[in-house]
Design an enzyme around this catalytic site. Structure first.
Site, PDB file in Angstrom:
ATOM      1  N   LYS A  28       0.831  -1.207   0.000  1.00 15.96           N
ATOM      2  CA  LYS A  28       0.000   0.000   0.000  1.00 15.96           C
ATOM      3  C   LYS A  28       0.866   1.258   0.000  1.00 15.96           C
ATOM      4  CE  LYS A  28      -2.748   0.563   3.709  1.00 15.96           C
ATOM      5  NZ  LYS A  28      -2.534   1.839   4.437  1.00 15.96           N
ATOM      6  N   SER A  29       1.884   1.298   0.835  1.00 15.24           N
ATOM      7  CA  SER A  29       2.749   2.489   0.913  1.00 15.24           C
ATOM      8  C   SER A  29       3.428   2.762  -0.426  1.00 15.24           C
ATOM      9  CB  SER A  29       3.835   2.281   1.973  1.00 15.24           C
ATOM     10  OG  SER A  29       3.279   2.161   3.246  1.00 15.24           O
ATOM     11  N   GLY A 101      -4.913   7.781   5.501  1.00 14.71           N
ATOM     12  CA  GLY A 101      -4.056   8.764   6.175  1.00 14.71           C
ATOM     13  C   GLY A 101      -2.811   9.040   5.355  1.00 14.71           C
ATOM     14  N   ARG A 129      -8.785  11.913  12.255  1.00 14.73           N
ATOM     15  CA  ARG A 129      -7.359  11.680  12.496  1.00 14.73           C
ATOM     16  C   ARG A 129      -6.554  12.981  12.513  1.00 14.73           C
ATOM     17  NH1 ARG A 129      -5.401   6.657   9.127  1.00 14.73           N
ATOM     18  NH2 ARG A 129      -3.649   6.854  10.560  1.00 14.73           N
ATOM     19  N   SER A 174       7.163   8.916  12.281  1.00 16.81           N
ATOM     20  CA  SER A 174       6.080   8.766  11.300  1.00 16.81           C
ATOM     21  C   SER A 174       6.607   8.963   9.894  1.00 16.81           C
ATOM     22  CB  SER A 174       4.976   9.783  11.578  1.00 16.81           C
ATOM     23  OG  SER A 174       4.117   9.877  10.455  1.00 16.81           O
ATOM     24  N   ASP A 322       2.078  -1.174  11.898  1.00 17.04           N
ATOM     25  CA  ASP A 322       0.799  -1.657  11.357  1.00 17.04           C
ATOM     26  C   ASP A 322       0.492  -3.097  11.782  1.00 17.04           C
ATOM     27  OD1 ASP A 322       0.343   0.756  10.088  1.00 17.04           O
ATOM     28  OD2 ASP A 322       1.258   0.117   8.208  1.00 17.04           O
ATOM     29  N   LYS A 349      -4.553   5.582  14.740  1.00 18.43           N
ATOM     30  CA  LYS A 349      -4.605   4.899  13.440  1.00 18.43           C
ATOM     31  C   LYS A 349      -6.069   4.895  12.965  1.00 18.43           C
ATOM     32  CE  LYS A 349      -0.252   4.142  12.916  1.00 18.43           C
ATOM     33  NZ  LYS A 349       0.464   4.829  11.850  1.00 18.43           N
ATOM     34  N   ARG A 353      -6.311   1.633  18.058  1.00 20.18           N
ATOM     35  CA  ARG A 353      -6.042   0.186  17.970  1.00 20.18           C
ATOM     36  C   ARG A 353      -5.727  -0.456  19.313  1.00 20.18           C
ATOM     37  NH1 ARG A 353      -3.098   0.025  11.991  1.00 20.18           N
ATOM     38  NH2 ARG A 353      -5.090  -0.016  10.880  1.00 20.18           N
TER      39      ARG A 353
HETATM   40  C1  S3P Z   1       2.595   4.668   6.195  1.00 22.85           C
HETATM   41  C2  S3P Z   1       3.156   4.995   7.395  1.00 22.85           C
HETATM   42  C3  S3P Z   1       2.610   4.536   8.689  1.00 22.85           C
HETATM   43  C4  S3P Z   1       1.618   3.392   8.539  1.00 22.85           C
HETATM   44  C5  S3P Z   1       0.688   3.572   7.392  1.00 22.85           C
HETATM   45  C6  S3P Z   1       1.434   3.773   6.091  1.00 22.85           C
HETATM   46  C7  S3P Z   1       3.196   5.216   4.968  1.00 22.85           C
HETATM   47  O1  S3P Z   1       1.978   5.625   9.316  1.00 22.85           O
HETATM   48  O2  S3P Z   1       0.900   3.201   9.731  1.00 22.85           O
HETATM   49  O3  S3P Z   1      -0.157   2.431   7.270  1.00 22.85           O
HETATM   50  O4  S3P Z   1       2.906   4.701   3.873  1.00 22.85           O
HETATM   51  O5  S3P Z   1       4.002   6.147   5.071  1.00 22.85           O
HETATM   52  P1  S3P Z   1       2.840   6.648  10.225  1.00 22.85           P
HETATM   53  O6  S3P Z   1       3.997   6.998   9.411  1.00 22.85           O
HETATM   54  O7  S3P Z   1       1.971   7.832  10.493  1.00 22.85           O
HETATM   55  O8  S3P Z   1       3.157   5.863  11.454  1.00 22.85           O
END
Ligand code: S3P
Length: 440
Positions: A28-29, A101, A129, A174, A322, A349, A353
Site C-alpha cells: 500500500k505504501s 491517512g 485523524r 512517522s 501496522d 490509526k 487500535r
Molecule cells: C505509512 C506509514 C505509517 C503506517 C501507514 C502507512 C506510509 O503511518 O501506519 O499504514 O505509507 O508512510 P505513520 O507513518 O503515520 O506511522
C-alpha cells in the site's frame, strides 16, 4: 471482500490447519508513492503489482483530477503519463482521500507547494485523524493549510506560497510526516532535512532516488533540496509485508499449519514483527532472497510453533506499527504475558487500535490491561466465541479473523467493509488457506 458495503459483518469460525502457497497483494505504501511520484515525473512510467485497494485507488483518482492521465492496461498495472514537477493543475472541487491517512498527509506536503489551491477530504475515520503533525511543520516551511477545529480534516491548502526548506526534528516516528516534509521540500527553496526519533519506512526516499532526485538518507535521517526534476521509470511493487503478516501470525498459531508466502517485501523498516515473533518462538524461515523494484523480497516459510509472551522491544515498535493488531492476537494465544510500550501512535490509526483490540480480545475471554501507550496481554487461556466490533478498521477485522481460528465458538466481526482499503480478496485467500470465514 468485493462488494462489501459499510456495516457488513463476518462470521469467523475455527477452520483447518493452514496450508499452501499464498501471494498477497501489492504494498500500500509503495502504491501511493508510485502514483504520486510517477505523476510528477517527465515521461511515462509503468507500475506493476499496484495494490487494487480503495486507499491507493483514491490517490489514483486524485491525480487524475489533478490532470494526470493514468491508463489501466490490466489488474495491478498502471501506465502513468507524468506531467512534470510543475505540471499538475487545479482540480474542480475537493479531493477525496477516502480512508487513507497516507494519501492525505503526503498530499498535504505535495500540494502545499503548488500554484493552485486544493481541498483534501476523507471518510468518517480519516476525518477524526490528527493532521497538525503535518500542518504545523509545513507551516514552518511557509505553507498555508487550514484545518477544522482540533487540527482535523478537511485540509484547505492555499497555493502560490513560496516554501523554504527547514531542518525539522520530528517528535513522532512517522513516515507520513517525514514524507509530507520531503514532498514539500521538492518545491522549496534550499534544503529540507528531516530527523526522526526512530527510523521509519523509507519508500519516499528510495523512490525519489530511483526517479533521479538527489537525496541523502540513512535510518532516521533524510535530506534533499528543491529545484530538480524526476525522470519516469517503471516501478515494480513488492507484496505488502503488512498483509503477509496476518498469514504469518495465523500459521504460527494454528496447530499443524505450514504456509509459504511468495515474494514478500522485506524492507528492514517494515519487518519488526519478524524479530518479535521469532523472540516469541515462531518458526519463520526466509528463502530465495532477491530484489523487486529496488526493494528486498523473499519467500517466507511459516510453520506452527508454540509461542510465549515477551516484552516487545521499543526499538521495533515503529518497524511494526501496522502489525500490532495481529501481534495482539499472537500474544493472546502465547503462554504468559506480552507487554507493549511506547506505542501511543496506535491510538490515532484507522481506529484507536489499543482500545479496539483490548475490547475485542476481552469479548473473547482474554485479559488485557490497557496503558496510555500500550497494553499487557495475558495469553495462554482459551478463547471463546463472541461479538467484536472492528470500528471500520481493516486491520482490526483481519486480526479477529485470525483470533477466531483459535476460538471455541463463532466470532462475529462487525463492520468489515474497509478490509478492501488494504487487502482486497483477503477473505477468499484466507478461506483457501483453511480459515473458517463467511459473510454474516
Ligand atoms: C505509512 C506509514 C505509517 C503506517 C501507514 C502507512 C506510509 O503511518 O501506519 O499504514 O505509507 O508512510 P505513520 O507513518 O503515520 O506511522
Amino acid at each position: 471482500m468485493s462488494g462489501g458495503s459499510a456495516g457488513r459483518d463476518w462470521i469467523a469460525t475455527r477452520g483447518t490447519a493452514l496450508r499452501g502457497e499464498l501471494v498477497v497483494p501489492g504494498d500500500k505504501s509503495v502504491s501511493h508513492r508510485a502514483i504520486m511520484l510517477a505523476s510528477l515525473a517527465d515521461g511515462v512510467s509503468r507500475v506493476e503489482g499496484f495494490l487494487e485497494g480503495e486507499d491507493a485507488r483514491a490517490t489514483e483518482a486524485i491525480f487524475r483530477r489533478l490532470g494526470v492521465r493514468i491508463d489501466v492496461p490490466g489488474e495491478g498495472s498502471r501506465v502513468i503519463h507524468g506531467v512534470g514537477i510543475d505540471g499538475l493543475r487545479a482540480a474542480d472541487g475537493p479531493l477525496d482521500c477516502g480512508n487513507a491517512g497516507t494519501g492525505m498527509r503526503l498530499l498535504a506536503g505535495l500540494l502545499a507547494g503548488q500554484a493552485f489551491d486544493s481541498v483534501l477530504v476523507g471518510d468518517a475515520s480519516l476525518s477524526r485523524r490528527p493532521m497538525r503533525r503535518v500542518t504545523v511543520p509545513l507551516a514552518r516551511m511557509g505553507a498555508r493549510i487550514d484545518t477544522d477545529e482540533g487540527g482535523l480534516p478537511p485540509l484547505r491548502i492555499q497555493g502560490g506560497n513560496i516554501l523554504q526548506g527547514i531542518d525539522f526534528e520530528s517528535g513522532i516516528a512517522s513516515a507520513q510526516v517525514k514524507s509530507a516534509m520531503l514532498l514539500a521540500g521538492l518545491y522549496a527553496r534550499g534544503t529540507t532535512t528531516v530527523r526522526e526519533p526512530h527510523p521509519t519506512r523509507d519508500y519516499t526516499e528510495r523512490m525519489l532516488l530511483a526517479l533521479g532526485w538527489p537525496i541523502e538518507f540513512s535510518p532516521g535521517f533524510a535530506r534533499l533540496e528543491g529545484g530538480h526534476r524526476l525522470q519516469a521509470r517503471d516501478i515494480l511493487v513488492p507484496a505488502d509485508f503488512s498483509s503477509a503478516a496476518f498469514f504469518i501470525v495465523a500459521a504460527s498459531l494454528v496447530p499443524g499449519s505450514e504456509v509459504l508466502l511468495r515474494r514478500v517485501g522485506m524492507n528492514p523498516r517494515r519487518t519488526g514483527l519478524l524479530h518479535v515473533l521469532r523472540a516469541m518462538g515462531a518458526d519463520i524461515r526466509e528463502a530465495n532472497p532477491g530484489e523487486q523494484g529496488g526493494e528486498p523480497v523473499c519467500d517466507l516459510h511459516v510453520r506452527h510453533a508454540p509461542l510465549r509472551g515477551i516484552e516487545v522491544p521499543q526499538a521495533h515498535v515503529a518497524e511494526m506499527i501496522d502489525e500490532f493488531p495481529a501481534l495482539f492476537v499472537a500474544a493472546a494465544c502465547a503462554s504468559g504475558a506480552t507487554v507493549v510500550r511506547g506505542a501511543a501512535e496506535l491510538r490515532v490509526k484507522e481506529s484507536d487500535r489499543i482500545a479496539t483490540m483490548a475490547t475485542g480480545l476481552r469479548a473473547l475471554g482474554v485479559q488485557v490491561d490497557e496503558t496510555p501507550d500500550g497494553a499487557t496481554i495475558h495469553g495462554g487461556g482459551a478463547l471463546h466465541g463472541g461479538h467484536v466490533d472492528s470500528h471500520g478498521d481493516h486491520r482490526i477485522a483481519m486480526a479477529f479473523a485470525i483470533a477466531a481460528q483459535l476460538a471455541e465458538g463463532d466470532v462475529r466481526i462487525g463492520d468489515i467493509a474497509n478490509v478492501a482499503t488494504s487487502f482486497p480478496g483477503f477473505d477468499t485467500l484466507a478461506r483457501g488457506a483453511g480459515f473458517g470465514l463467511a459473510m454474516a
